[in-house]
Design a protein around this motif. Structure first.
Motif: not given
Length: 452
Positions: A206-221
């Motif tokens: 994961x990137x160092x700077x992670x937003x709440x929206x990214x944290x919501x959808x990134x796991x599935x991707x």
């Protein structure tokens, strides 16, 4: 007290003389074997306290007492204190306990009675008893020491486990405070059933700077990108493919599905089935039943020679599918089956795994079939799996390409080409649990965070 010395040829005669001379109340003070026979010193009116007192206060050396001849002692005259001390202090054999002469009965035979054990005999016979007691005591000490050591180890292990739990909890709480979005991703992956090591590897990307929206959808991707898809579609299922795997994963049914799709595309004359499962009762009959329904011929092959012969006959066929016996990883027939498939040559091994199995069972199956070097895998029984996280974790961990997935018993409908996004969405839709407990998160990731 009167003391007298008697000398006879044997003990029996000496005892008779003592009884006749001094009566039944005489006391035997000592006995000694001489060249002329047996010497017995006896006394009447015996006073034990007087003898002890005289012995204690006597100043006569033992050497001088030895020099006093016993013959000078009068037979009837009372003995003075010095002679008594000399006689008592003489280095003669230890006399038996003092007892009346009436209690001593002569032996029936002419042999002298067996003397009481001397101090030397006691020293010879006692050490073994002392040694046995010492060994028993040492064994008891060793047992107690072993018990104490085991108890101490158990206590240390319990303390270590408690400290690790505390450290894990502290590390996880610190990560949740410093990197809340990463902690959120880990929670979501745990909720999907992804194994801890795979989840940590995914979060590390994961990137160092992670937003709440990214944290919501990134796991599935991230899961979709981590799955390896072979791209071998149903239309490209050409060549010779051998399906291997544990018992009960659905190899024979999957072969029937693949054969039905191949018949629809290439025709029955371009498809052939080979059965090498001669261990399970009815295995060949089940495959032959599918072959009759599809109009496809089934060939038996029980060893390397017969398998090579059948493969030589089927050269030029568009699709050849080989059904193998399902054996456990510790079964001795596993090596034999692998040798047959490896010696045949030209086979594409495809490992069949059941998605409803536990991740440990899937891991064991993959390791058991590693010598065969499977080129791809097929996930079956997706409809029976409460969670796909364990199966996806094993496939991701070993970077094993996916060919197909099956989710039912219907032939040929319930088979599809593997698709990473479809699998991940299905895994997310099958979840019904809430967010994992914080203690579970600390146990899974706390120590790894602390050691990082």
């Amino acid at each position: 007290m009167k003391i007298k010395r008697f000398v006879a040829k044997d003990m029996r005669q000496a005892m008779r003389e003592v009884r006749e001379e001094q009566g039944p109340d005489a006391v035997i003070l000592s006995t000694r074997r001489l060249a002329e026979g047996i010497e017995v010193i006896a006394a009447i009116d015996y006073d034990e306290a007087l003898i002890r007192e005289a012995t204690r206060h006597s100043v006569m050396p033992a050497q001088e007492s030895d020099a006093v001849p016993a013959a000078v002692i009068p037979e009837t005259a009372p003995v003075e204190m010095a002679p008594i001390a000399a006689v008592a202090a003489a280095p003669r054999p230890v006399a038996p306990p003092v007892r009346p002469l009436a209690a001593v009965s002569p032996a029936p035979s002419a042999m002298p009675p067996r003397p009481y054990p001397s101090r030397m005999e006691s020293q010879i016979t006692m050490p073994p008893l002392v040694a046995v007691d010492s060994v028993a005591a040492a064994q008891q000490v060793n047992d107690r020491t072993a018990q104490d050591t085991a108890r101490l180890r158990a206590e240390l292990g319990s303390m270590r486990e408690m400290l690790e739990m505390q450290l894990s909890s502290l590390a996880w709480n610190d990560m949740d405070r410093r990197q809340p979005q990463r902690a959120r991703v880990l929670r979501e992956l745990t909720r999907l059933g992804i194994e801890a090591d795979v989840a940590r590897a995914l979060v590390a990307e994961l990137p160092d700077q992670l937003s709440a929206e990214q944290a919501r959808y990134l796991p599935l991707g991230m899961l979709s990108r981590s799955l390896v898809i072979s791209g071998r579609g149903l239309s490209d299922a050409a060549g010779v493919t051998a399906l291997v795997g544990p018992t009960g994963v659905g190899k024979t049914t999957t072969i029937a599905k693949l054969a039905a799709r191949a018949v629809l595309r290439h025709g029955a004359d371009q498809v052939a089935l080979i059965s090498t499962d001669h261990y399970r009762i009815g295995a060949a009959a089940q495959l032959e039943h599918y072959g009759r329904l599809l109009g496809v011929r089934v060939y038996p092959a029980h060893d390397v020679a017969s398998l090579r012969k059948v493969l030589g006959l089927l050269q030029g066929r568009q699709t050849v599918l080989v059904d193998t016996a399902g054996v456990a990883g510790n079964d001795p027939r596993m090596a034999q089956q692998m040798d047959v498939l490896a010696a045949a040559g030209g086979l594409r091994a495809c490992l069949v795994l059941a998605a409803n199995a536990q991740s440990d069972a899937l891991e064991q199956a993959i390791r058991a079939y590693e010598p065969l070097a499977p080129q791809a895998c097929i996930l079956t029984k997706l409809d029976e799996a409460p969670s796909l996280g364990g199966a996806l974790s094993v496939v991701i961990r070993h970077r094993l390409p996916l060919d197909y997935t099956t989710d039912g018993q219907r032939v040929p409908e319930d088979i599809a080409e593997a698709n990473a996004r479809t699998l991940v969405c299905r895994a997310a839709q099958s979840l019904k649990s809430n967010a994992p407990d914080e203690s579970l998160m600390a146990e899974r990731f706390g120590l790894a965070v602390a050691s990082a």
